[in-house]
Design a protein around this motif. Structure first.
Motif, PDB file in Angstrom:
ATOM      1  N   ALA A 218       0.847  -1.195   0.000  1.00  0.00           N
ATOM      2  CA  ALA A 218       0.000   0.000   0.000  1.00  0.00           C
ATOM      3  C   ALA A 218       0.878   1.239   0.000  1.00  0.00           C
ATOM      4  O   ALA A 218       1.986   1.224   0.537  1.00  0.00           O
ATOM      5  N   THR A 219       0.355   2.295  -0.607  1.00  0.00           N
ATOM      6  CA  THR A 219       1.035   3.590  -0.591  1.00  0.00           C
ATOM      7  C   THR A 219       0.040   4.695  -0.297  1.00  0.00           C
ATOM      8  O   THR A 219      -1.172   4.529  -0.489  1.00  0.00           O
ATOM      9  N   ILE A 220       0.566   5.824   0.166  1.00  0.00           N
ATOM     10  CA  ILE A 220      -0.269   6.988   0.452  1.00  0.00           C
ATOM     11  C   ILE A 220       0.539   8.238   0.146  1.00  0.00           C
ATOM     12  O   ILE A 220       1.710   8.339   0.525  1.00  0.00           O
ATOM     13  N   THR A 221      -0.066   9.162  -0.566  1.00  0.00           N
ATOM     14  CA  THR A 221       0.616  10.404  -0.888  1.00  0.00           C
ATOM     15  C   THR A 221       0.460  11.404   0.253  1.00  0.00           C
ATOM     16  O   THR A 221      -0.340  11.202   1.177  1.00  0.00           O
ATOM     17  N   ARG A 222       1.204  12.488   0.157  1.00  0.00           N
ATOM     18  CA  ARG A 222       1.117  13.515   1.188  1.00  0.00           C
ATOM     19  C   ARG A 222      -0.304  14.082   1.277  1.00  0.00           C
ATOM     20  O   ARG A 222      -0.750  14.458   2.356  1.00  0.00           O
ATOM     21  N   ARG A 223      -0.989  14.073   0.150  1.00  0.00           N
ATOM     22  CA  ARG A 223      -2.359  14.593   0.125  1.00  0.00           C
ATOM     23  C   ARG A 223      -3.391  13.555   0.549  1.00  0.00           C
ATOM     24  O   ARG A 223      -4.574  13.853   0.619  1.00  0.00           O
ATOM     25  N   GLY A 224      -2.934  12.307   0.795  1.00  0.00           N
ATOM     26  CA  GLY A 224      -3.839  11.300   1.318  1.00  0.00           C
ATOM     27  C   GLY A 224      -4.409  10.328   0.300  1.00  0.00           C
ATOM     28  O   GLY A 224      -5.293   9.527   0.643  1.00  0.00           O
ATOM     29  N   LEU A 225      -3.921  10.368  -0.919  1.00  0.00           N
ATOM     30  CA  LEU A 225      -4.393   9.418  -1.919  1.00  0.00           C
ATOM     31  C   LEU A 225      -3.742   8.063  -1.658  1.00  0.00           C
ATOM     32  O   LEU A 225      -2.525   7.977  -1.493  1.00  0.00           O
ATOM     33  N   THR A 226      -4.557   7.026  -1.628  1.00  0.00           N
ATOM     34  CA  THR A 226      -4.059   5.693  -1.282  1.00  0.00           C
ATOM     35  C   THR A 226      -4.143   4.726  -2.458  1.00  0.00           C
ATOM     36  O   THR A 226      -4.957   4.898  -3.374  1.00  0.00           O
ATOM     37  N   ASN A 227      -3.310   3.715  -2.381  1.00  0.00           N
ATOM     38  CA  ASN A 227      -3.292   2.646  -3.382  1.00  0.00           C
ATOM     39  C   ASN A 227      -2.980   1.352  -2.649  1.00  0.00           C
ATOM     40  O   ASN A 227      -2.072   1.328  -1.801  1.00  0.00           O
ATOM     41  N   TYR A 228      -3.731   0.290  -2.955  1.00  0.00           N
ATOM     42  CA  TYR A 228      -3.556  -0.987  -2.279  1.00  0.00           C
ATOM     43  C   TYR A 228      -3.371  -2.118  -3.289  1.00  0.00           C
ATOM     44  O   TYR A 228      -3.974  -2.110  -4.362  1.00  0.00           O
ATOM     45  N   ALA A 229      -2.595  -3.111  -2.883  1.00  0.00           N
ATOM     46  CA  ALA A 229      -2.565  -4.347  -3.644  1.00  0.00           C
ATOM     47  C   ALA A 229      -3.917  -5.043  -3.500  1.00  0.00           C
ATOM     48  O   ALA A 229      -4.556  -4.970  -2.446  1.00  0.00           O
ATOM     49  N   ASP A 230      -4.338  -5.728  -4.545  1.00  0.00           N
ATOM     50  CA  ASP A 230      -5.636  -6.409  -4.501  1.00  0.00           C
ATOM     51  C   ASP A 230      -5.707  -7.405  -3.347  1.00  0.00           C
ATOM     52  O   ASP A 230      -6.762  -7.605  -2.744  1.00  0.00           O
ATOM     53  N   SER A 231      -4.583  -8.021  -3.035  1.00  0.00           N
ATOM     54  CA  SER A 231      -4.560  -9.077  -2.024  1.00  0.00           C
ATOM     55  C   SER A 231      -4.816  -8.561  -0.613  1.00  0.00           C
ATOM     56  O   SER A 231      -5.121  -9.358   0.281  1.00  0.00           O
ATOM     57  N   VAL A 232      -4.704  -7.256  -0.396  1.00  0.00           N
ATOM     58  CA  VAL A 232      -4.887  -6.723   0.964  1.00  0.00           C
ATOM     59  C   VAL A 232      -6.071  -5.771   1.069  1.00  0.00           C
ATOM     60  O   VAL A 232      -6.393  -5.319   2.170  1.00  0.00           O
ATOM     61  N   LYS A 233      -6.701  -5.478  -0.045  1.00  0.00           N
ATOM     62  CA  LYS A 233      -7.846  -4.554  -0.024  1.00  0.00           C
ATOM     63  C   LYS A 233      -8.935  -5.072   0.915  1.00  0.00           C
ATOM     64  O   LYS A 233      -9.283  -6.252   0.890  1.00  0.00           O
TER      65      LYS A 233
END
Length: 117
Positions: free
Chosen positions: A50-65
């Motif tokens: 998973a990642t998160i930008t300074r502005r709070g936008l997130t991204n997750y791998a499908d396996s952990v969503k």
């Protein structure tokens, strides 16, 4: 330069929870994205969790969503990974990563997460 220190790994039973933390120091003003990656076995490629930008936008791998939640405290330069409903296949070394606005990448040393069945 950015230095990263992870904490919060350990041993947990399947279905349990853990929270990882990663504190950044150094040139933290230049950090944009913070995130977590993991390597599940020696020789296996490190993969995005998973990642998160300074502005709070997130991204997750499908396996952990739906099971993992990433968050960050910009004032303290800390990123968290709340891991719920853990599965044995989540067993891995978890690495903290940051990417600056100049696209420089920095890595922590990693923290072991072991999920027993």
């Amino acid at each position: 330069q950015v230095q990263l220190v992870e904490s919060g790994g350990g041993l947990v039973q399947a279905g349990g929870s853990l929270r990882l933390s990663c504190a950044a120091s150094g040139s933290t003003f230049n950090i944009n994205t913070m995130g977590w990656y993991r390597r599940q076995a020696p020789g296996k490629q490190r993969e995005l969790v998973a990642t998160i930008t300074r502005r709070g936008l997130t991204n997750y791998a499908d396996s952990v969503k739906g099971r993992f939640t990433i968050s960050r405290d910009n004032a303290k330069n800390i990123v968290y990974l709340q891991m719920n409903s853990l599965k044995p296949e989540d067993t891995a070394i978890y690495y903290c990563n940051t990417e600056t606005y100049g696209l420089d990448n920095y890595w922590g040393r990693g923290t072991q997460v072991t999920v027993s069945s």
